[in-house]
Design an enzyme around this catalytic site. Structure first.
Site, PDB file in Angstrom:
ATOM      1  N   HIS A 278      -7.553  -0.241  -4.169  1.00 44.19           N
ATOM      2  CA  HIS A 278      -6.440  -1.133  -4.481  1.00 44.19           C
ATOM      3  C   HIS A 278      -6.817  -2.077  -5.616  1.00 44.19           C
ATOM      4  CE1 HIS A 278      -4.957  -0.391  -0.093  1.00 44.19           C
ATOM      5  NE2 HIS A 278      -4.915   0.695  -0.858  1.00 44.19           N
TER       6      HIS A 278
ATOM      7  N   CYS B  88      -0.689  -7.951  -1.171  1.00 41.35           N
ATOM      8  CA  CYS B  88      -0.785  -6.811  -0.256  1.00 41.35           C
ATOM      9  C   CYS B  88       0.250  -6.874   0.863  1.00 41.35           C
ATOM     10  CB  CYS B  88      -2.170  -6.762   0.377  1.00 41.35           C
ATOM     11  SG  CYS B  88      -3.527  -6.497  -0.771  1.00 41.35           S
TER      12      CYS B  88
ATOM     13  N   ASP C 223       0.813  -1.215   0.000  1.00 42.62           N
ATOM     14  CA  ASP C 223       0.000   0.000   0.000  1.00 42.62           C
ATOM     15  C   ASP C 223       0.844   1.262   0.000  1.00 42.62           C
ATOM     16  OD1 ASP C 223      -1.977  -1.861   0.278  1.00 42.62           O
ATOM     17  OD2 ASP C 223      -2.638  -1.223   2.262  1.00 42.62           O
TER      18      ASP C 223
ATOM     19  N   ASP D 269      -5.207  -4.751  -6.935  1.00 42.08           N
ATOM     20  CA  ASP D 269      -4.657  -6.104  -7.068  1.00 42.08           C
ATOM     21  C   ASP D 269      -5.569  -7.243  -6.616  1.00 42.08           C
ATOM     22  OD1 ASP D 269      -4.366  -5.199  -4.489  1.00 42.08           O
ATOM     23  OD2 ASP D 269      -2.231  -5.649  -4.318  1.00 42.08           O
TER      24      ASP D 269
ATOM     25  N   ASP E  39      -2.573   5.515  -2.835  1.00 42.22           N
ATOM     26  CA  ASP E  39      -1.947   4.336  -2.260  1.00 42.22           C
ATOM     27  C   ASP E  39      -1.223   3.618  -3.390  1.00 42.22           C
ATOM     28  OD1 ASP E  39      -3.223   5.020   0.081  1.00 42.22           O
ATOM     29  OD2 ASP E  39      -4.226   3.090   0.367  1.00 42.22           O
TER      30      ASP E  39
END
Length: 423
Positions: A303, A407, A170, A305, A254
């Site tokens: 995010h 992550c 992140d 991913d 992020d």
């Protein structure tokens, strides 16, 4: 008053002392010479001490320890986060916009306090085992510093407690030999970079580039204080209209909203990454890299991913529940788009900060090896059909803190070269 400026460097200093001596007489000359010698000796001693404390005053001529261009080249070194001391973030407007309604009472009750101790203990054990497995696979593992995240801090614009150093993806992104610190968008994560600074300084001393993106003030103007969230339908409508809890008051992002494929990086505008943040990255990385904005049918974008995970050259996992609106451009470029199976994680398992689609949040050790959830049998079969060996690890309790394998890690060094994969 007589003022004498003594210059460092043998011959110039000697000439200065000689000249002053000729002008003012032997006694003054002797005083100047002794002063010069004393000052030079003290300066030399200080330089020696500084050199011992800070060994890198000039670039070190050795192979840079930081180098990664994509998500799949052979992994040699990685940062893995820590579950220790993880705290629930205060229930602020930006946290509310990124979490599911069924967990709001949890945040209201536990905001600013530790996550449940028994759960953290299990998450800690899982991540330690993950580190052991990575080492067994030949990967060097680095860890951030443990920090007390319960400490309250105050800036001119807000007061908060911290959160954790669990998800290095992140906050840190490696592009080539450069480590980029993301500015973040949650107030509870404002000082998260402190856990990683010892590592970053170590890499910098050994030759890596180190860039810190502009730190936002995170004043009230960065957030839509009246952001209307009631149902998933509300979120779908707002996301489709391009409305998010973060405004364009100042850059924020992020690092986990970006994913790399050589000279091309793909990013989404999300609840934590705004267009100003994306534009800062675009200008910073140009002209060597191109930054492409893509979007998804996602009621809660945060995010990329667990929505769009590039796992090989021209090979991407695309979440079937959150279809990519620009998927045709990948297909036209000759990419293979794989839709991962529905996750198997049970409904009663707490996922305070994420969705079940962490099942696709995998870490590639190279093109033919992947770190994957031991409980997700259907995705094991998917990888096997792709000719990729699965290395199974159970991090079910660690998932509850908001991340899967991708992550929980930031790849520091992968063995490979800068190439173009998107034409």
């Amino acid at each position: 008053m007589l003022r004498v400026r003594c210059l460092r460097g043998g011959s110039r200093g000697a000439e200065a002392a000689h000249l002053i001596g000729a002008m003012l007489g032997r006694s003054v000359a002797g005083w100047v010479q002794r002063t010069f010698q004393s000052t030079s000796s003290a300066a030399a001693a200080a330089q020696r001490q500084a050199a011992e404390e800070e060994p890198v005053t000039e670039p070190i001529h050795q192979e840079c320890p930081v180098c990664s261009y994509n998500e799949w080249d052979p992994l040699e070194e990685v940062i893995v986060g820590r579950a220790e001391n993880a705290h629930v973030p205060p229930f602020t407007v930006e946290v509310k916009a990124n979490t599911y309604e069924k967990y709001w009472p949890f945040y209201q009750k536990h905001g600013g306090q530790s996550f449940p101790a028994d759960h953290l203990k299990k998450a800690f054990a899982e991540i330690e085992e993950m580190c052991n497995i990575l080492r067994h696979e030949g990967v060097v593992v680095k860890r951030p510093e443990p920090i007390d995240w319960s400490v309250e801090y105050k800036t001119p614009d807000f007061t908060s407690t911290g959160m954790y150093a669990a998800m290095p993806r992140d906050i840190l992104m490696v592009v080539g030999n450069e480590i980029i610190e993301a500015p973040m968008a949650w107030r509870a994560r404002f000082f998260e970079y402190r856990a990683y600074r010892p590592l970053i300084k170590e890499y910098f001393r050994k030759g890596a580039k180190w860039t810190t993106a502009p730190k936002p003030t995170m004043a009230d103007d960065l957030y839509d204080q009246d952001y209307p969230i009631r149902t998933v339908e509300d979120r779908h409508k707002l996301a489709a209209q391009g409305k998010f809890v973060t405004t364009e008051h100042e850059p924020c992002f992020d690092a986990a909203d970006f994913i790399r494929a050589g000279r091309d990086l793909f990013v989404q505008r999300s609840q934590v990454t705004n267009y100003m943040g994306i534009e800062w990255m675009r200008r910073h990385l140009a002209p060597d890299y191109k930054v492409h904005i893509i979007s998804f049918k996602d009621p809660n974008p945060m995010h990329i991913d667990a929505t769009f995970n590039i796992i090989g050259p021209g090979l991407v996992l695309s979440n079937p529940d959150r279809p990519c609106r620009q998927i045709d451009m990948f297909k036209k470029a000759g990419w293979t788009v794989v839709k991962p199976p529905t996750p198997l994680i049970p409904d009663d398992h707490p996922l305070w900060m994420s969705s079940k689609w962490l099942s696709m949040n995998v870490l590639m050790l190279d093109e033919k090896r992947v770190l994957v959830d031991a409980n997700e049998g259907t995705i094991h079969k998917m990888f096997e059909n792709l000719g990729i060996k699965t290395i199974k690890v159970n991090i079910r309790h660690a998932n509850s803190l908001g991340g899967g394998f991708h992550c929980w890690t930031t790849d520091v060094r992968r063995r490979g070269n800068l190439e173009s994969y998107f034409h």
